[in-house]
Design an enzyme around this catalytic site. Sequence first.
Site, PDB file in Angstrom:
ATOM      1  N   HIS A 103       0.829  -1.198   0.000  1.00 48.22           N
ATOM      2  CA  HIS A 103       0.000   0.000   0.000  1.00 48.22           C
ATOM      3  C   HIS A 103       0.870   1.257   0.000  1.00 48.22           C
ATOM      4  CE1 HIS A 103      -3.277  -2.679   0.791  1.00 48.22           C
ATOM      5  NE2 HIS A 103      -2.882  -2.955   2.022  1.00 48.22           N
TER       6      HIS A 103
ATOM      7  N   GLU B  35      -2.067   0.102   8.066  1.00 50.90           N
ATOM      8  CA  GLU B  35      -3.021  -0.845   8.620  1.00 50.90           C
ATOM      9  C   GLU B  35      -2.346  -1.750   9.640  1.00 50.90           C
ATOM     10  OE1 GLU B  35      -4.259  -2.795   4.996  1.00 50.90           O
ATOM     11  OE2 GLU B  35      -2.939  -4.502   5.360  1.00 50.90           O
TER      12      GLU B  35
ATOM     13  N   HIS C 174       3.099  -7.548   1.794  1.00 49.20           N
ATOM     14  CA  HIS C 174       2.385  -8.396   2.750  1.00 49.20           C
ATOM     15  C   HIS C 174       1.319  -9.222   2.060  1.00 49.20           C
ATOM     16  CE1 HIS C 174      -0.061  -4.704   2.488  1.00 49.20           C
ATOM     17  NE2 HIS C 174      -1.106  -5.503   2.702  1.00 49.20           N
TER      18      HIS C 174
ATOM     19  N   ARG D 140      -1.253  -4.794  -6.244  1.00 46.95           N
ATOM     20  CA  ARG D 140      -0.947  -6.218  -6.279  1.00 46.95           C
ATOM     21  C   ARG D 140       0.347  -6.453  -7.054  1.00 46.95           C
ATOM     22  NH1 ARG D 140      -6.263  -6.381  -8.248  1.00 46.95           N
ATOM     23  NH2 ARG D 140      -7.803  -6.606  -6.590  1.00 46.95           N
TER      24      ARG D 140
END
Length: 329
Positions: free
Chosen positions: A112, A130, A187, A207
């Site tokens: 991200h 996050e 991740h 992605r």
Amino acid sequence: MIDMGGGFIKDPKFHDDDLIFTEPIFHEKIWGGRRLQTDFGYDIPDGPIGECWAISAHPNGDCTVTSGQYHGLTLSFLWKHHHELFGKAGGDRFPLLIKILDAEGDLSIQVHPDDEYARVHENGSLGKCECWYVLHAEPGATIVVGQHAHDREEFARMVERGEWDRLLNVIPVHTGDFFQINPGTLHAIRGGTTVLETQQSSDVTYRVYDYDRVQADGTKRELHLVQSLDVVDYAAKPLSTGAVIAPEVDGITRLESCPRYVVDRVRVEGSRDLPTPYDFACVSVIEGEGTAAGVPVTKGSHFVVPAARETLPLEGAMTLVVSHVPREG
């Protein structure tokens, strides 16, 4: 609320410190399962349901208030038109998004962006910082947090060659683990894992690899290698464990404190008054049952504590995850 011909006034039988309960929104994912139904009792749609957006004001899933004077209004509406509920919290949007992710299969290898990259390249979006509290992990389950390339060129070369065993930092995952995923961290949650995710209110995911999976319509999901190369933090040191080592003090464990959010695990045995001196707090019941400010709650209940309430009375036998944004200054 009472409609007064284009505006709303508060019903006098309600109070500004009433808890704000939200209706979860469910998203089908290629890697999803049915645990949101079997473990949490949610009435979910058919198919592989991977995400429960439990507290969200994001355009891709704007939760509706389920009770009280704001019943039927969205969380984004409250942020815009009743900002007093959120104290002095700044920003042009509700800043947090609370999810439960049920990974029956592996999520894509992804990364991200931070706020600045997302603002410039994603039409003013927030970045995506996050964290994951692991609600369930099957025996032997693993998770991807971090990578081993030293720079952009090495990363690109390893991706092109499919050297995933060398590139990915894969570690065991257990129920009760916790992971902070800063922007730029490669991740992937893997199959057999369910997590509660606290994140910035963003839906931007780049992605890197999706296992060449084919969707129901016969297409593959889009990859974003160029953007990923831009945002990966090549200097970050990979983790070796998600074990929680922070001390538990009076039933409270501080899981994370960063500029975007503060996250605590709170255990309740009997009755207690939990201090909530925040602009607002997001609360998720992850185990057990009881009451919050006199309202019955159980595993899978989610609500916002408004600014007017500085203490949250709790009773029962349950575990909560409580998140808030740090106050500015």
